[in-house]
Design a protein around this motif. Sequence first.
Motif, PDB file in Angstrom:
ATOM      1  N   VAL A 131      -6.646   4.822  -7.852  1.00 53.70           N
ATOM      2  CA  VAL A 131      -7.437   4.406  -6.688  1.00 53.70           C
ATOM      3  C   VAL A 131      -6.789   4.916  -5.407  1.00 53.70           C
ATOM      4  O   VAL A 131      -7.470   5.411  -4.492  1.00 53.70           O
ATOM      5  N   ALA A 132      -5.455   4.814  -5.332  1.00 55.81           N
ATOM      6  CA  ALA A 132      -4.743   5.276  -4.135  1.00 55.81           C
ATOM      7  C   ALA A 132      -4.952   6.767  -3.903  1.00 55.81           C
ATOM      8  O   ALA A 132      -5.117   7.219  -2.759  1.00 55.81           O
ATOM      9  N   GLU A 160      -2.706  -1.229 -15.768  1.00 55.36           N
ATOM     10  CA  GLU A 160      -3.147  -1.757 -14.478  1.00 55.36           C
ATOM     11  C   GLU A 160      -2.480  -1.015 -13.326  1.00 55.36           C
ATOM     12  O   GLU A 160      -3.131  -0.712 -12.314  1.00 55.36           O
ATOM     13  N   ILE A 172       2.488   1.910  -3.514  1.00 61.07           N
ATOM     14  CA  ILE A 172       1.548   2.472  -4.480  1.00 61.07           C
ATOM     15  C   ILE A 172       1.172   3.907  -4.088  1.00 61.07           C
ATOM     16  O   ILE A 172       1.093   4.801  -4.935  1.00 61.07           O
ATOM     17  N   THR A 182       0.830  -1.203   0.000  1.00 58.70           N
ATOM     18  CA  THR A 182       0.000   0.000   0.000  1.00 58.70           C
ATOM     19  C   THR A 182       0.865   1.254   0.000  1.00 58.70           C
ATOM     20  O   THR A 182       0.585   2.222  -0.708  1.00 58.70           O
ATOM     21  N   ARG A 215      -4.189   2.288 -12.952  1.00 58.54           N
ATOM     22  CA  ARG A 215      -5.486   2.159 -12.272  1.00 58.54           C
ATOM     23  C   ARG A 215      -5.289   2.108 -10.761  1.00 58.54           C
ATOM     24  O   ARG A 215      -6.009   2.777 -10.007  1.00 58.54           O
ATOM     25  N   ARG A 216      -4.311   1.346 -10.316  1.00 61.05           N
ATOM     26  CA  ARG A 216      -4.054   1.229  -8.869  1.00 61.05           C
ATOM     27  C   ARG A 216      -3.584   2.561  -8.285  1.00 61.05           C
ATOM     28  O   ARG A 216      -3.948   2.913  -7.154  1.00 61.05           O
TER      29      ARG A 216
END
Length: 307
Positions: free
Chosen positions: A116-117, A109, A61, A58, A112-113
């Motif tokens: 979101v973060a 991908e 990212i 976490t 995208r992550r």
Amino acid sequence: MTSSDTGGGMAAPFALRELFVELNDLKRVHSAGRIGSIAERLFAQGWSALTGGADPETVAIDITAKALAASRLCDLDAAFLASAGLGEVEIGDVLTSGLDAVTATVDPELKRRLAVALRTNGVVHGGPLPGFVAALSHQPRAGVTCPGKPRILLEPPENHAEHCLMVAVYGVVLSPFYRADPTLVFLAAMSHHFHNAAMPDAGFTGEMLLGDHLAPIMARTTQWALDELDAPLRETVERARAVLPDDATAEGRAFHAADCIDRVLQISQHLKAASLTMTTVLDDMELVHAGPVKGFHDRVLRDMRIP
């Protein structure tokens, strides 16, 4: 993007070049009321999150997403936007617009992550900062060194915290290309100069002059930094550091590519500044930009014969 291999394929993705050049300036962006560059502060944020118990994946990212958004937004970050009255959704919109502006060549991908973060702001509980964080922030990099020759110093120098953060971010962005675990690459990069928290940086020249003393000194000073971390974080970082010695693993390749890129881009920005022309500043970058008084500005410069 296709993965690299050891059979003569591309060693790195050219498509990411311009992004990395732009990201490198995070080592030189400062704002009033905030101590250190954006890169230096993100390095501290990352370690605070890790010591606070956040999941390393976490953190990797989250910090990478913040760095990418900051490449255009600078310190117009979530904290500032919230203080200026924006709500959570509005903050997410602004931050992801900064991300979108620079990530056309980033793995879809991963992108995208990262988005979101920026919208979830998952890393919120900071732990105590280990002493090595401040030490690396105050430890200048050596500059350009070569055994048998005097060093070349370019001012202002970057510090080791800035370098480690940039290598970590580059490493995460490069990980899909090498099919590497971005978390391992991130932790390896964030810790790869642990020895310099205590060991002044004399560069390649100094290391060669230490001779047989180099390895034990580096091992001892690295351990001093590792000892500041509690288990199990210490063991997690030690496992990640196992990729540092060579490029035999995907993670090792991602790390060493990121490290090499950052070292050369750091010098490149000095050369770029030295060769900057007023044509670039006035015409390409529109320093005197469009607006209600541009005509007057142009006449002032013409009559003053500036430049």
